[in-house]
Write a protein that holds these residues in place. Structure first.
Motif, PDB file in Angstrom:
ATOM      1  N   ARG A 194      -0.695   0.991 -13.897  1.00 69.26           N
ATOM      2  CA  ARG A 194      -0.997   1.631 -13.454  1.00 69.26           C
ATOM      3  C   ARG A 194      -1.078   2.841 -13.880  1.00 69.26           C
ATOM      4  O   ARG A 194      -1.352   4.041 -13.964  1.00 69.26           O
ATOM      5  CB  ARG A 194      -0.035   1.669 -11.960  1.00 69.26           C
ATOM      6  N   ASP A 230      -0.567   4.129  -5.398  1.00 67.05           N
ATOM      7  CA  ASP A 230      -0.837   4.702  -5.599  1.00 67.05           C
ATOM      8  C   ASP A 230      -0.052   5.685  -6.486  1.00 67.05           C
ATOM      9  O   ASP A 230      -0.928   5.988  -8.344  1.00 67.05           O
ATOM     10  CB  ASP A 230      -2.949   5.177  -5.633  1.00 67.05           C
ATOM     11  N   LYS A 235       1.381  -0.786   0.061  1.00 64.65           N
ATOM     12  CA  LYS A 235      -0.025  -0.145  -0.573  1.00 64.65           C
ATOM     13  C   LYS A 235       0.575   1.222   0.109  1.00 64.65           C
ATOM     14  O   LYS A 235       0.181   2.511  -0.221  1.00 64.65           O
ATOM     15  CB  LYS A 235      -1.212  -0.001   1.498  1.00 64.65           C
TER      16      LYS A 235
END
Length: 723
Positions: free
Chosen positions: A309, A275, A228
């Protein structure tokens, strides 16, 4: 004089503060045989301090990099000046008086500039004359300058004229890392001889500077990826120093921007959400000093998840401006990809690449495809690494698609056409429209459409040597094809209707089964049956279980003996005859349930004892059997009621009339008596499926499936018989 050669082999360090105004950070050294001192480390450049006027010449100037340190890891870069001195050949003995005036040990040294102090050569032998000179050194950098003065004593002998006497080493002239420094050396003699040299101060690539100069001590970066988040650690930073960490996207076209900047003291950990990790994300760290070196790290370029991504954040947009098709590919990072136009008639079908029209994806801004004309079936795919990453179609921009259009390819220089389908180009002579019809059926029609302009030209190269692409509509040919298909369907329906009319009775039975079966819940709905059984406990239990199971399937069952109010009104035998007559009239099924007492009655009938009791006798005999008890009715005694039922059934069975079904309790009755073998017989519960099909009849057997109900009926009957 021969002793001067070995004297030049060593170096003697002389502190600049001895007899002069030296800087503690500066150092001065001269080779053995020479004596020198640092007069002043900050002379006004262009001026000359008072000093001796003897003859010494400059032979060579050499600059070498050095470090000036106050602590082991607190150094600054500088250049060390090495000057080689010599005695000029013009020196003669006429200067002996002046040489004697500067002999060591003389108390009145003229022009020595030492304020009456003794020379550094005092104590030497008076038989050894010396020559004295003033050496001036200047260092000029981009933003600073500095000059120093050095006094030098050299021995003088007849054989030394024109020969070098030694080196003078001054450390040092400071300058920033990687800067240019201009150093000059000259003597205060009448000729004003000057030597100059320009040299660059080493930068942090110099190994000695990397470990000692603070500007070169750049910390290291270590990246620890997680699911994460990503942790960026600054390692090897000096304690007490501030550092700047910059996170930015590296672009080849130079539009990365400042990115994100974080200033902190060492050690430091920076947490970055996963992210935000992209292949072009780079990290840069540097100390908060003047002109620092920077450590740059781009650790995610080979990260597969970062590339996925990036593709998820990329966008491909098509634009139509007049008759020009353009596309824009936007992404946070530079993409090594290729734009490939393709043809997709069906939205969910494959997209056929157009030959020779692919081009590399450029930077920001729309890209044109030259002479390619827009068409609703055109799409653009982004290929990278042998995979299709993005696809955008003109159909997605609310343009109606044309699934019936065919893509034709015409080779330059000839008029041959081929159809582009399923990754191949099929000549029209072998092409079949949508896999139907014989090959070459539409060859002439499509060639005519291209010739008269009914096909849209999608691509035509400017040099007219490549291929030409055409989009031809096929809807007019497909309408004719579908008309023939519908005619075939109608013809088949007419033949089927005629066949049904020829078999009218089967159709009636089929319709009746639909009405009885599919219009209700039970598979035997609409059917009726008369169940005849003996008046004994096991038969009555089996009859009750069988009635309940059959009624759940929609079958209407009437059992005898029984009847309720009907028996009370008419009596047992008249009621039985009435039920039998009704079943024969309505073509209902008559079930003969064989138990031991029923078999005994059938055997009695078969032996010729066909005496049916009178009505009153029958009633008196049946009176005590309305609620039979197992001990009152022997299992082998014939049942009078069942015998009376046989008197009704046997004449009908003899002429093969009526619908009779024999159900034999296989656990109690081993075989069917000969008198009842004219009717179909089933051993229950093992032959329950055949028994139910016999109750359903031929039409019902074709309409519904009885297998799911066989097990339930058989289990209910098995429990009743086993009690």
């Amino acid at each position: 004089m021969h002793a001067l050669g070995p004297l030049l082999l060593g170096l003697v360090l002389v502190l600049g503060s001895a007899g002069g105004r030296g800087d503690p950070r500066d150092s001065l050294a001269c080779s053995q045989g020479l004596t020198c001192r640092l007069l002043d480390t900050d002379v006004l450049c262009g001026t000359e301090p008072p000093g001796p006027r003897q003859e010494l010449a400059l032979a060579r100037l050499r600059l070498e990099p050095a470090l000036r340190c106050t602590e082991p890891k607190a150094c600054v870069p500088c250049l060390e000046a090495r000057v080689r001195l010599a005695l000029p050949p013009a020196a003669s003995t006429a200067t002996g008086s002046r040489r004697l005036s500067v002999q060591p040990g003389t108390s009145g040294t003229e022009g020595s500039g030492d304020g009456g102090q003794r020379s550094p050569a005092a104590g030497a032998s008076a038989s050894r004359p010396n020559v004295t000179g003033l050496l001036l050194l200047s260092g000029l950098a981009y933003a600073s300058s500095r000059c120093v003065a050095v006094e030098v004593w050299a021995p003088l002998g007849p054989t030394l004229h024109g020969r070098t006497v030694g080196w003078v080493i001054f450390r040092c002239f400071e300058a920033p890392l990687g800067s240019e420094l201009h150093v000059s050396a000259y003597m205060n003699s009448r000729g004003r001889q000057r030597l100059s040299q320009q040299q660059r101060v080493p930068d942090c690539s110099w190994p000695a500077a990397q470990a000692a100069v603070p500007q070169c001590q750049v910390p290291r970066l270590r990246v620890s990826p997680g699911q994460k988040e990503v942790v960026v650690e600054v390692e090897g930073a000096a304690v007490g120093h501030s550092y700047t960490l910059r996170l930015y996207h590296n672009h080849s076209h130079g539009t990365s921007g400042p990115g994100r900047v974080v200033t902190t003291s060492s050690p430091m950990n920076y947490v970055l959400p996963a992210d935000e990790v992209l292949p072009c994300l780079c990290l840069q760290v540097w100390p908060e000093t003047r002109d620092p070196l920077r450590t740059t790290l781009c650790p995610f370029y080979h990260d597969a998840e970062a590339w996925e991504r990036l593709w998820a954040q990329s966008q491909l947009v098509l634009h139509v401006e007049g008759q020009v098709l353009t596309c824009s590919l936007s992404a946070p990072c530079d993409l090594l990809a290729e734009l490939v136009p393709c043809w997709q008639p069906v939205p969910s079908g494959p997209c056929q690449p157009l030959p020779g029209l692919q081009q590399p994806a450029g930077g920001k801004g729309p890209q044109e495809f030259g002479e390619l004309r827009p068409h609703p079936n055109l799409c653009v795919q982004v290929w990278s690494g042998g995979q299709v990453r993005l696809t955008q179609c003109l159909r997605d921009r609310a343009l109606p698609g044309r699934p019936d259009d065919l893509l034709l390819l015409e080779h330059g220089g000839n008029a041959s056409l081929c159809a582009v389908e399923r990754g191949a180009c099929t000549p029209l002579a072998s092409f079949t429209s949508r896999g139907a019809g014989h090959p070459g059926l539409l060859e002439q029609d499509l060639q005519q459409d291209v010739a008269v302009g009914q096909c849209q030209q999608l691509w035509h190269p400017s040099n007219r040597t490549g291929v030409v692409l055409w989009a031809c509509p096929l809807h007019k040919y497909l309408r004719t094809h579908w008309a023939l298909v519908w005619m075939g369907v109608l013809l088949g329906a007419a033949c089927l209707l005629l066949l049904l009319l020829l078999k009218k009775e089967d159709v009636k039975g089929w319709l009746k089964s639909l009405r009885a079966g599919y219009g209700s819940k039970g598979v035997l709905q609409g059917r009726r049956a008369l169940l005849l059984h003996a008046a004994e406990p096991v038969a009555e239990r089996a009859a009750c279980a069988l009635m309940a199971a059959l009624q759940s399937l929609g079958l209407t069952v009437v059992a005898a003996p029984g009847g309720g109010s009907g028996v009370a009104a008419l009596g047992p035998l008249p009621w039985l005859h009435a039920q039998h007559h009704r079943a024969l009239r309505d073509k209902d099924t008559i079930i003969l349930l064989l138990s031991p007492a029923a078999v005994a009655a059938a055997q009695q009938w078969d032996a010729g004892a066909r005496v049916v009791p009178e009505s009153g006798a029958a009633e008196s005999s049946l009176g005590p059997r309305q609620n039979p008890v197992p001990d009152d009715v022997p299992s082998v005694a014939p049942c009078e009621v069942f015998a009376a039922a046989l008197s009704c059934a046997m004449p009908v069975l003899a002429v093969a009339n009526g619908h009779y079904v024999v159900a034999r309790l296989e656990a109690l009755v081993p075989a069917v008596p000969p008198a009842l073998r004219a009717a179909p017989a089933f051993a229950v519960p093992s032959q329950m499926e055949g028994f139910l099909r016999a109750l359903a009849g031929p039409a019902q057997q074709r309409g519904r499936c009885l297998e799911p109900y066989v097990a339930a009926v058989a289990e209910a009957l098995q429990r009743a018989v086993g009690q």
